[in-house]
Design a protein around this motif. Structure first.
Motif, PDB file in Angstrom:
ATOM      1  N   ALA A 177       0.862  -1.175   0.000  1.00 13.55           N
ATOM      2  CA  ALA A 177       0.000   0.000   0.000  1.00 13.55           C
ATOM      3  C   ALA A 177       0.901   1.227   0.000  1.00 13.55           C
ATOM      4  O   ALA A 177       2.009   1.187   0.542  1.00 13.55           O
ATOM      5  CB  ALA A 177      -0.898  -0.006   1.236  1.00 13.55           C
ATOM      6  N   PHE A 178       0.446   2.319  -0.606  1.00 16.78           N
ATOM      7  CA  PHE A 178       1.297   3.511  -0.628  1.00 16.78           C
ATOM      8  C   PHE A 178       0.465   4.781  -0.508  1.00 16.78           C
ATOM      9  O   PHE A 178      -0.733   4.808  -0.826  1.00 16.78           O
ATOM     10  CB  PHE A 178       2.162   3.549  -1.891  1.00 16.78           C
ATOM     11  N   GLY A 179       1.128   5.818  -0.039  1.00 12.44           N
ATOM     12  CA  GLY A 179       0.504   7.126   0.088  1.00 12.44           C
ATOM     13  C   GLY A 179       1.531   8.220  -0.131  1.00 12.44           C
ATOM     14  O   GLY A 179       2.746   7.961  -0.141  1.00 12.44           O
ATOM     15  N   LEU A 180       1.051   9.424  -0.315  1.00 15.05           N
ATOM     16  CA  LEU A 180       1.915  10.567  -0.614  1.00 15.05           C
ATOM     17  C   LEU A 180       1.666  11.687   0.385  1.00 15.05           C
ATOM     18  O   LEU A 180       0.535  11.937   0.798  1.00 15.05           O
ATOM     19  CB  LEU A 180       1.646  11.084  -2.033  1.00 15.05           C
ATOM     20  N   ALA A 181       2.763  12.353   0.778  1.00 17.55           N
ATOM     21  CA  ALA A 181       2.691  13.549   1.628  1.00 17.55           C
ATOM     22  C   ALA A 181       1.891  13.294   2.901  1.00 17.55           C
ATOM     23  O   ALA A 181       0.971  14.026   3.228  1.00 17.55           O
ATOM     24  CB  ALA A 181       2.100  14.719   0.847  1.00 17.55           C
ATOM     25  N   PRO A 251      -4.458  -3.290   6.547  1.00 29.27           N
ATOM     26  CA  PRO A 251      -4.873  -3.056   7.939  1.00 29.27           C
ATOM     27  C   PRO A 251      -4.081  -1.905   8.546  1.00 29.27           C
ATOM     28  O   PRO A 251      -3.038  -2.107   9.161  1.00 29.27           O
ATOM     29  CB  PRO A 251      -4.534  -4.377   8.626  1.00 29.27           C
ATOM     30  N   ARG A 252      -4.560  -0.693   8.363  1.00 31.97           N
ATOM     31  CA  ARG A 252      -3.812   0.477   8.827  1.00 31.97           C
ATOM     32  C   ARG A 252      -3.473   0.345  10.313  1.00 31.97           C
ATOM     33  O   ARG A 252      -4.333   0.078  11.143  1.00 31.97           O
ATOM     34  CB  ARG A 252      -4.609   1.759   8.613  1.00 31.97           C
ATOM     35  N   ALA A 253      -2.214   0.531  10.638  1.00 35.64           N
ATOM     36  CA  ALA A 253      -1.769   0.502  12.031  1.00 35.64           C
ATOM     37  C   ALA A 253      -1.479   1.932  12.459  1.00 35.64           C
ATOM     38  O   ALA A 253      -0.681   2.622  11.840  1.00 35.64           O
ATOM     39  CB  ALA A 253      -0.516  -0.354  12.173  1.00 35.64           C
ATOM     40  N   THR A 254      -2.138   2.384  13.502  1.00 36.64           N
ATOM     41  CA  THR A 254      -2.002   3.783  13.917  1.00 36.64           C
ATOM     42  C   THR A 254      -0.747   4.022  14.734  1.00 36.64           C
ATOM     43  O   THR A 254      -0.345   5.149  14.927  1.00 36.64           O
ATOM     44  CB  THR A 254      -3.219   4.223  14.732  1.00 36.64           C
ATOM     45  N   HIS A 255      -0.130   2.978  15.235  1.00 35.13           N
ATOM     46  CA  HIS A 255       1.090   3.151  16.014  1.00 35.13           C
ATOM     47  C   HIS A 255       1.838   1.833  16.075  1.00 35.13           C
ATOM     48  O   HIS A 255       1.325   0.789  15.685  1.00 35.13           O
ATOM     49  CB  HIS A 255       0.773   3.635  17.437  1.00 35.13           C
ATOM     50  N   SER A 256       3.064   1.907  16.547  1.00 33.87           N
ATOM     51  CA  SER A 256       3.840   0.683  16.727  1.00 33.87           C
ATOM     52  C   SER A 256       3.133  -0.208  17.741  1.00 33.87           C
ATOM     53  O   SER A 256       2.637   0.251  18.757  1.00 33.87           O
ATOM     54  CB  SER A 256       5.247   1.029  17.216  1.00 33.87           C
ATOM     55  N   ARG A 257       3.092  -1.490  17.439  1.00 35.45           N
ATOM     56  CA  ARG A 257       2.429  -2.428  18.343  1.00 35.45           C
ATOM     57  C   ARG A 257       3.366  -2.943  19.427  1.00 35.45           C
ATOM     58  O   ARG A 257       2.991  -3.775  20.234  1.00 35.45           O
ATOM     59  CB  ARG A 257       1.874  -3.607  17.536  1.00 35.45           C
TER      60      ARG A 257
END
Length: 443
Positions: A177-181, A251-257
């Protein structure tokens, strides 16, 4: 500064306010030399070299940055003498022009994390090789950054990047998965590509950015202020040899697990890595030299620096983990995740920066003695916020020596967030934070 005669410099080192290995930037406490580490990894031999030149030609103070690099502070006038030993052990770029563009962040546990979807190192080496060997990429800003997340349990997902990629599995196929800015913790992915097309995706995004951006567009977000991201995406899709797929299954992870402090199993049976944090991101030359010896004695002779301004000793036999933790603690590193300094970040402050309005390092230590539990707090000497790559839940902005405005992060407010208190002393800030912590606990 001149380079060694046999160093393959193709172009002069360009002017920039950011320090690099070949560009030492002056501060109040002397020069700053930034040593970029591929994936945060450094060998014991390389660490000894950094420690030696920091002792010989600088103040001996070494900082771990929030991008998993090291920087030497207090560099004197012997720039060449400091740089040459670092080049000799492989800590430099392939050519002078490419030093700035080696900005690829990996998880500090890349390749050894039992949770990873892919081992990112093969793709990372391919990307880094192209960044250094493609002349046009030297036009990228020293701040332009890429993140490659292999789905590890330990990964920084809040730092903003110009391009980020996260591995996930869908129907048995590993995808990126990828995103920009933006960053994986806050933003939805734009799409996905098969892992084997990851290198092509990165090269195409960077090339397209350079074609569309004007000189003042140093970051992807600057370009998107004038050009719709949908337009960029459409042009990107036309250039790729593979169709961009959906990323709904990511599965977006909002922080380190996982905490960067402690002992954790590796993929290799019977091996663990041991993590610790540097107090306020700093260590001295003797400590780094001692870390190199610990890595050689107990591990495989490597260290991995983390974006939490800490270090991991990997490839330790499980039965020796306690010895490593004891050795790290004896060096003055923070091995207890409940120590208040483990989540505190402070910039250089007025002791070494002309823009700093307070001695943030000293004030942070004082604040840590006033609070009972670790809280993510950022002390910054001015509005530039150099020490933090993302907005912290709590920011103390210096307004005068020993006095700070207190902000709480709020997605609805730009900058540091909501201003809650003005002109607090460190003692008053400590009392305010303790009262808030008690209130949150009781809730």
């Amino acid at each position: 500064m001149t380079l060694p005669p046999d160093f393959p410099a193709t172009t002069p080192v360009r002017p920039s306010g950011c320090p690099g290995l070949l560009r030492i930037v002056q501060a109040m406490d002397g020069g700053i030399c930034r040593v970029k580490l591929a994936g945060g990894l450094i060998t014991a031999q390389q660490a000894e070299a950094v420690a030696d030149v920091a002792h010989r030609y600088a103040s001996g103070v070494i900082e771990a940055t929030n991008r998993s690099n090291l920087q030497i502070r207090g560099v004197g006038t012997a720039h060449q003498a400091l740089i040459e030993p670092l080049l000799a052990v492989g800590l430099g770029p392939a050519n002078a022009a490419s030093d700035d563009v080696r900005n690829l962040m990996l998880s500090p546990t890349a390749g050894i994390d039992p949770q990873q979807v892919i081992d990112t190192w093969p793709l990372a080496r391919q990307i880094l090789g192209s960044l250094e060997s493609t002349p046009r990429f030297a036009e990228l800003s020293a701040k332009f950054a890429v993140q490659l997340d292999g789905g590890e349990a330990l990964a920084m997902r809040e730092h903003h990047h110009d391009l980020w990629l996260c591995a996930f599995e869908c129907n048995g196929q590993p995808l990126l998965a990828f995103g920009l800015a933006g960053c994986p913790a806050q933003d939805a992915a734009l799409g996905s590509v098969p892992v084997e097309h990851g290198h092509e995706l990165v090269m195409t995004v960077l090339t397209l950015f350079l074609e569309l951006a004007r000189p003042e567009h140093t970051r992807m977000r600057h370009l998107f202020k004038e050009r719709a991201i949908t337009d960029f995406f459409a042009q990107l899709a036309q250039r790729l040899s593979v169709a961009i797929g959906p990323a709904a299954a990511w599965p977006r992870a909002t922080h380190s697990r996982q905490s960067p402090i402690g002992t954790y199993p590796q993929r290799e049976t019977g091996q663990v890595y041991v993590g610790a944090t540097l107090a306020l991101g700093r260590l001295d030359a003797a400590q780094l030299s001692a870390l190199a010896k610990i890595a050689t004695r107990y591990g495989n002779g490597t260290l991995r620096f983390t974006p939490w301004q800490g270090v991991l000793v990997p490839h330790v036999r499980a039965e020796q983990a306690a010895c490593v933790t004891q050795a790290l603690h004896a060096l003055g590193l923070l091995c207890d995740a409940q120590h208040p300094l483990t989540q505190m970040v402070a910039c250089t402050g007025s002791s070494a920066c002309i823009k700093g309005l307070a001695d943030t390092k000293q004030d942070a230590r004082r604040l840590a003695s006033l609070i009972s539990q670790p809280q993510p707090i950022h002390l910054t000497g001015c509005l530039r916020s150099c020490a933090a790559a993302h907005v912290a839940p709590v920011t103390l902005l210096a307004v005068a020596p020993g006095h700070y405005d207190l902000y709480l992060r709020d997605p609805q407010h730009a900058g540091f967030g909501v201003l809650r208190e003005r002109n607090l002393t460190i003692e008053a800030a400590g009392a305010w934070l303790e009262a808030r912590q008690r209130s949150n606990t009781h809730d």
